[in-house]
Design a protein around this motif. Structure first.
Motif, PDB file in Angstrom:
ATOM      1  N   LEU A  56     116.554 -30.028 -67.299  1.00  0.00           N
ATOM      2  CA  LEU A  56     117.359 -29.081 -66.532  1.00  0.00           C
ATOM      3  C   LEU A  56     118.798 -29.565 -66.412  1.00  0.00           C
ATOM      4  N   LEU A  57     118.959 -30.827 -66.094  1.00  0.00           N
ATOM      5  CA  LEU A  57     120.298 -31.387 -65.928  1.00  0.00           C
ATOM      6  C   LEU A  57     121.086 -31.374 -67.237  1.00  0.00           C
ATOM      7  N   LEU A  58     120.434 -31.723 -68.332  1.00  0.00           N
ATOM      8  CA  LEU A  58     121.110 -31.708 -69.624  1.00  0.00           C
ATOM      9  C   LEU A  58     121.556 -30.293 -69.982  1.00  0.00           C
ATOM     10  N   HIS A  59     120.715 -29.317 -69.669  1.00  0.00           N
ATOM     11  CA  HIS A  59     121.081 -27.930 -69.942  1.00  0.00           C
ATOM     12  C   HIS A  59     122.261 -27.520 -69.070  1.00  0.00           C
ATOM     13  N   ALA A  60     122.266 -27.957 -67.815  1.00  0.00           N
ATOM     14  CA  ALA A  60     123.384 -27.640 -66.927  1.00  0.00           C
ATOM     15  C   ALA A  60     124.683 -28.219 -67.474  1.00  0.00           C
ATOM     16  N   ARG A  61     124.632 -29.436 -67.999  1.00  0.00           N
ATOM     17  CA  ARG A  61     125.842 -30.059 -68.570  1.00  0.00           C
ATOM     18  C   ARG A  61     126.315 -29.312 -69.799  1.00  0.00           C
ATOM     19  N   ASP A  62     125.370 -28.833 -70.607  1.00  0.00           N
ATOM     20  CA  ASP A  62     125.743 -28.051 -71.778  1.00  0.00           C
ATOM     21  C   ASP A  62     126.373 -26.719 -71.373  1.00  0.00           C
ATOM     22  N   LEU A  63     125.822 -26.099 -70.319  1.00  0.00           N
ATOM     23  CA  LEU A  63     126.401 -24.855 -69.814  1.00  0.00           C
ATOM     24  C   LEU A  63     127.827 -25.089 -69.328  1.00  0.00           C
ATOM     25  N   LEU A  64     128.018 -26.186 -68.598  1.00  0.00           N
ATOM     26  CA  LEU A  64     129.341 -26.507 -68.082  1.00  0.00           C
ATOM     27  C   LEU A  64     130.329 -26.711 -69.230  1.00  0.00           C
ATOM     28  N   HIS A  65     129.910 -27.442 -70.248  1.00  0.00           N
ATOM     29  CA  HIS A  65     130.789 -27.688 -71.390  1.00  0.00           C
ATOM     30  C   HIS A  65     131.165 -26.381 -72.073  1.00  0.00           C
ATOM     31  N   ALA A  66     130.181 -25.501 -72.268  1.00  0.00           N
ATOM     32  CA  ALA A  66     130.440 -24.233 -72.953  1.00  0.00           C
ATOM     33  C   ALA A  66     131.393 -23.357 -72.146  1.00  0.00           C
ATOM     34  N   ARG A  67     131.166 -23.276 -70.843  1.00  0.00           N
ATOM     35  CA  ARG A  67     132.019 -22.437 -70.000  1.00  0.00           C
ATOM     36  C   ARG A  67     133.446 -22.953 -69.964  1.00  0.00           C
ATOM     37  N   THR A  68     133.599 -24.227 -69.718  1.00  0.00           N
ATOM     38  CA  THR A  68     134.945 -24.775 -69.583  1.00  0.00           C
ATOM     39  C   THR A  68     135.682 -24.794 -70.925  1.00  0.00           C
ATOM     40  N   ALA A  69     134.959 -25.003 -72.008  1.00  0.00           N
ATOM     41  CA  ALA A  69     135.602 -24.997 -73.323  1.00  0.00           C
ATOM     42  C   ALA A  69     136.169 -23.617 -73.640  1.00  0.00           C
ATOM     43  N   GLU A  70     135.419 -22.578 -73.329  1.00  0.00           N
ATOM     44  CA  GLU A  70     135.885 -21.215 -73.586  1.00  0.00           C
ATOM     45  C   GLU A  70     137.118 -20.886 -72.745  1.00  0.00           C
ATOM     46  N   GLN A  71     137.076 -21.252 -71.473  1.00  0.00           N
ATOM     47  CA  GLN A  71     138.202 -20.974 -70.578  1.00  0.00           C
ATOM     48  C   GLN A  71     139.437 -21.774 -70.993  1.00  0.00           C
ATOM     49  N   THR A  72     139.233 -23.030 -71.338  1.00  0.00           N
ATOM     50  CA  THR A  72     140.340 -23.889 -71.714  1.00  0.00           C
ATOM     51  C   THR A  72     141.001 -23.407 -72.994  1.00  0.00           C
ATOM     52  N   GLU A  73     140.187 -23.004 -73.953  1.00  0.00           N
ATOM     53  CA  GLU A  73     140.724 -22.485 -75.208  1.00  0.00           C
ATOM     54  C   GLU A  73     141.574 -21.252 -74.961  1.00  0.00           C
ATOM     55  N   ALA A  74     141.128 -20.398 -74.041  1.00  0.00           N
ATOM     56  CA  ALA A  74     141.861 -19.167 -73.748  1.00  0.00           C
ATOM     57  C   ALA A  74     143.228 -19.451 -73.134  1.00  0.00           C
ATOM     58  N   VAL A  75     143.283 -20.370 -72.141  1.00  0.00           N
ATOM     59  CA  VAL A  75     144.577 -20.632 -71.502  1.00  0.00           C
ATOM     60  C   VAL A  75     145.510 -21.399 -72.431  1.00  0.00           C
ATOM     61  N   GLU A  76     144.956 -22.256 -73.280  1.00  0.00           N
ATOM     62  CA  GLU A  76     145.812 -22.957 -74.234  1.00  0.00           C
ATOM     63  C   GLU A  76     146.422 -21.982 -75.229  1.00  0.00           C
ATOM     64  N   THR A  77     145.608 -21.075 -75.727  1.00  0.00           N
ATOM     65  CA  THR A  77     146.087 -20.089 -76.698  1.00  0.00           C
ATOM     66  C   THR A  77     147.172 -19.198 -76.112  1.00  0.00           C
ATOM     67  N   THR A  83     154.417 -27.683 -73.519  1.00  0.00           N
ATOM     68  CA  THR A  83     154.381 -28.166 -72.137  1.00  0.00           C
ATOM     69  C   THR A  83     153.667 -27.174 -71.228  1.00  0.00           C
ATOM     70  N   ALA A  84     153.836 -25.895 -71.496  1.00  0.00           N
ATOM     71  CA  ALA A  84     153.114 -24.886 -70.725  1.00  0.00           C
ATOM     72  C   ALA A  84     151.615 -25.008 -70.961  1.00  0.00           C
ATOM     73  N   ALA A  85     151.225 -25.370 -72.187  1.00  0.00           N
ATOM     74  CA  ALA A  85     149.807 -25.546 -72.492  1.00  0.00           C
ATOM     75  C   ALA A  85     149.224 -26.723 -71.727  1.00  0.00           C
ATOM     76  N   VAL A  86     149.990 -27.813 -71.627  1.00  0.00           N
ATOM     77  CA  VAL A  86     149.528 -28.972 -70.859  1.00  0.00           C
ATOM     78  C   VAL A  86     149.254 -28.560 -69.417  1.00  0.00           C
ATOM     79  N   ARG A  87     150.199 -27.872 -68.804  1.00  0.00           N
ATOM     80  CA  ARG A  87     150.045 -27.450 -67.402  1.00  0.00           C
ATOM     81  C   ARG A  87     148.886 -26.476 -67.246  1.00  0.00           C
ATOM     82  N   ALA A  88     148.784 -25.500 -68.148  1.00  0.00           N
ATOM     83  CA  ALA A  88     147.751 -24.479 -68.034  1.00  0.00           C
ATOM     84  C   ALA A  88     146.351 -25.066 -68.161  1.00  0.00           C
ATOM     85  N   VAL A  89     146.170 -25.985 -69.097  1.00  0.00           N
ATOM     86  CA  VAL A  89     144.852 -26.586 -69.310  1.00  0.00           C
ATOM     87  C   VAL A  89     144.469 -27.464 -68.126  1.00  0.00           C
TER      88      VAL A  89
END
Length: 206
Positions: A56-77, A83-89
């Motif tokens: 369960l915990l490993l799955h939760a960590r994978d979910l967290l990674h997937a969610r944050t990776a998607e959000q981070t990619e969006a704000v970086e793009t 410098t704005a990308a550094v701040r946004a991420v």
């Protein structure tokens, strides 16, 4: 004729329940029964997909990674400059909204559970390495005049600031409010020579 259950839908329900239980109750409250009750299914169904609490915990960590990776990619793009990308991420990684505050609680709960488990700790290190490497790349792009050691040290300092706020904010969002978090981040970026002005240019550190 009874409709057959959709395995993907069941897994999605269990994943959402797992996320909610870990965010609300912490690792000490994460049990197969608690997840089953939150998902509205049997303990046996949860057990069929996740044989124990570690799974369960490993799955939760994978979910967290997937969610944050998607959000981070969006704000970086969407960022207008390096410098704005550094701040946004970095801002995306702070506990500024109900969603990111929940992510911080899941992250902290997983980290607490990993203290006595090498497998959980290794999964955490893998996920953290991805974020460290992203920040190293972004800061290097923002300050190509810096050598690799300078970039690396700055990335680690800024990540420590962000993760420190995530830890402290889970227990006290009054003292460590979103406004306080952003003010501290902007002050740190200014001090490190990574602040962004209205024209997306670097403001030199004083």
């Amino acid at each position: 004729m009874a409709r057959r259950s959709d395995p993907d839908e069941q897994t999605a329900r269990i994943s959402e329940a797992l996320w909610d239980v870990l965010a609300t109750n912490g690792p000490q409250g994460l049990t197969l029964r608690a997840v089953a009750e939150r998902a509205g299914c049997t303990t046996g169904l949860v057990l069929h997909r996740f044989p124990d609490k570690r799974a369960l915990l490993l799955h939760a960590r994978d979910l967290l990674h997937a969610r944050t990776a998607e959000q981070t990619e969006a704000v970086e793009t969407a960022a207008a400059s390096p410098t704005a990308a550094v701040r946004a991420v970095l801002a995306q990684a702070l506990s500024l909204t109900a969603s990111t505050q929940q992510e911080a609680r899941v992250w902290l709960g997983y980290l607490a559970a990993s203290l006595g488990d090498d497998d959980l700790a290794e999964r955490h290190r893998i996920g953290n390495t991805v974020f460290v490497e992203r920040m190293h790349r972004l800061i290097g792009a923002a300050r190509p005049d810096w050598d690799d050691a300078h970039v690396s040290t700055t990335a680690m300092a800024l990540l420590a600031l962000v993760e420190g706020f995530n830890v402290l904010g889970t227990a006290d969002l009054v003292r460590y409010s979103p406004a306080v978090q952003m003010a501290a981040l902007d002050r740190a970026l200014e001090a490190f020579g990574l602040a962004v002005d209205g024209g997306d240019t670097v403001i030199a550190a004083s």
